[in-house]
Write a protein that holds these residues in place. Structure first.
Motif, short mmCIF file in Angstrom:
data_model
loop_
_atom_site.label_atom_id
_atom_site.label_comp_id
_atom_site.label_asym_id
_atom_site.label_seq_id
_atom_site.Cartn_x
_atom_site.Cartn_y
_atom_site.Cartn_z
N THR A 32 0.84 -1.20 0.00
CA THR A 32 0.00 0.00 0.00
C THR A 32 0.87 1.25 0.00
N PHE A 33 1.95 1.23 0.78
CA PHE A 33 2.88 2.35 0.80
C PHE A 33 3.47 2.59 -0.58
N GLY A 70 1.76 6.49 -6.96
CA GLY A 70 0.62 7.29 -7.42
C GLY A 70 0.72 8.75 -7.04
N GLY A 71 1.83 9.14 -6.39
CA GLY A 71 1.99 10.53 -5.98
C GLY A 71 1.15 10.91 -4.77
N ARG A 72 0.61 9.93 -4.08
CA ARG A 72 -0.21 10.20 -2.89
C ARG A 72 0.70 10.18 -1.66
N LEU A 73 1.50 11.23 -1.56
CA LEU A 73 2.54 11.27 -0.54
C LEU A 73 1.99 11.33 0.87
N GLU A 74 0.86 11.99 1.07
CA GLU A 74 0.28 12.03 2.41
C GLU A 74 -0.21 10.65 2.84
N ALA A 75 -0.75 9.89 1.92
CA ALA A 75 -1.16 8.51 2.23
C ALA A 75 0.06 7.67 2.57
N TYR A 133 11.95 12.77 4.19
CA TYR A 133 11.85 12.00 2.96
C TYR A 133 10.61 12.37 2.16
N ILE A 134 9.46 12.35 2.80
CA ILE A 134 8.20 12.63 2.08
C ILE A 134 8.20 14.05 1.50
N ASN A 135 8.75 15.01 2.23
CA ASN A 135 8.78 16.40 1.76
C ASN A 135 9.89 16.67 0.77
N GLY A 136 10.79 15.71 0.57
CA GLY A 136 11.93 15.91 -0.31
C GLY A 136 12.04 14.85 -1.39
N ALA A 137 12.89 13.86 -1.15
CA ALA A 137 13.24 12.86 -2.18
C ALA A 137 12.04 12.07 -2.68
N ALA A 138 11.02 11.89 -1.87
CA ALA A 138 9.85 11.10 -2.30
C ALA A 138 9.16 11.69 -3.51
N GLY A 165 10.51 13.12 -6.21
CA GLY A 165 11.19 12.62 -7.41
C GLY A 165 11.02 11.12 -7.58
N ASP A 166 11.02 10.40 -6.46
CA ASP A 166 10.83 8.95 -6.51
C ASP A 166 9.47 8.61 -7.07
N ALA A 167 8.45 9.36 -6.67
CA ALA A 167 7.09 9.11 -7.16
C ALA A 167 7.02 9.28 -8.67
N VAL A 168 7.66 10.30 -9.19
CA VAL A 168 7.67 10.53 -10.64
C VAL A 168 8.38 9.38 -11.35
N ALA A 169 9.53 9.00 -10.85
CA ALA A 169 10.32 7.94 -11.48
C ALA A 169 9.61 6.60 -11.43
N LEU A 170 8.90 6.32 -10.36
CA LEU A 170 8.23 5.03 -10.23
C LEU A 170 7.19 4.79 -11.33
N GLY A 171 6.63 5.84 -11.86
CA GLY A 171 5.63 5.68 -12.91
C GLY A 171 6.17 5.15 -14.21
N THR A 172 7.50 5.12 -14.35
CA THR A 172 8.08 4.70 -15.62
C THR A 172 8.82 3.37 -15.54
#
Length: 166
Positions: free
Chosen positions: A53-54, A60-65, A89-94, A96-103
């Motif tokens: 789920t994390f 999905g870019g749902r960083l608060e979740a 982490y959530i306010n920073g590197a996450a 960019g990680d969220a964007v990269a994970l989509g590819t």
């Protein structure tokens, strides 16, 4: 390259119980470790569900979740770098990680899980690549430690690392 390594490592555990990123390849025969789902304890299955789920929320870019699935003092490390506690982490590197994970396309190679009454871990290994670059395959290893809180299992530590396949 850091983005591929970290994104690749984040996608490791997302291939369980129907959770997968939009660009996942056709599933192959699961490894013996991946087939162990039916042999896991209820606590271990709950821990895996939190990890999946994390990762799905992060991808999905749902960083608060994603933030809500971590303890406030959770520490995140990747490829020899301390990325910080949960909020750092959530306010920073996450982002960019969220964007990269989509590819990233990924294939779960191995997953080991153990959970007791209040502590659990999920270790996963996957092969990953960008769909437009079949030669850039990475093998990523992910370790997540979880603790049982009054609100259920929460991630308290994440460590991602990667290496070139081959």
């Amino acid at each position: 390259m850091r983005q591929l390594l970290l994104a690749s490592s984040l996608a490791l555990a997302s291939v369980v119980a129907g959770t997968a990123f939009a660009k996942s390849p056709e599933p192959s025969a699961p490894s013996p470790a991946a087939q162990a789902d039916v042999q896991r304890s209820p606590a271990a299955n709950e821990a895996v569900q939190v990890v999946d789920t994390f990762l799905t929320a992060l991808a999905g870019g749902r960083l608060e979740a994603a933030r809500q699935l971590m303890t406030p003092d959770a520490m995140v490390l990747a490829n020899g770098h301390v990325l910080g506690d949960r909020d750092t982490y959530i306010n920073g590197a996450a982002k960019g990680d969220a964007v990269a994970l989509g590819t990233v396309e990924h294939k779960l190679l191995r997953r080991d899980v153990k959970a007791g009454a209040n502590l659990g871990w999920v270790v996963s290994e996957s092969s990953l690549r960008y769909p437009n670059n079949a030669s850039a395959v990475e093998v990523m290893t992910e370790t997540m430690l979880l603790t049982r809180t009054a609100d259920g299992w929460k991630i308290t530590h994440i460590h991602w690392s990667g290496r070139h396949a081959g």
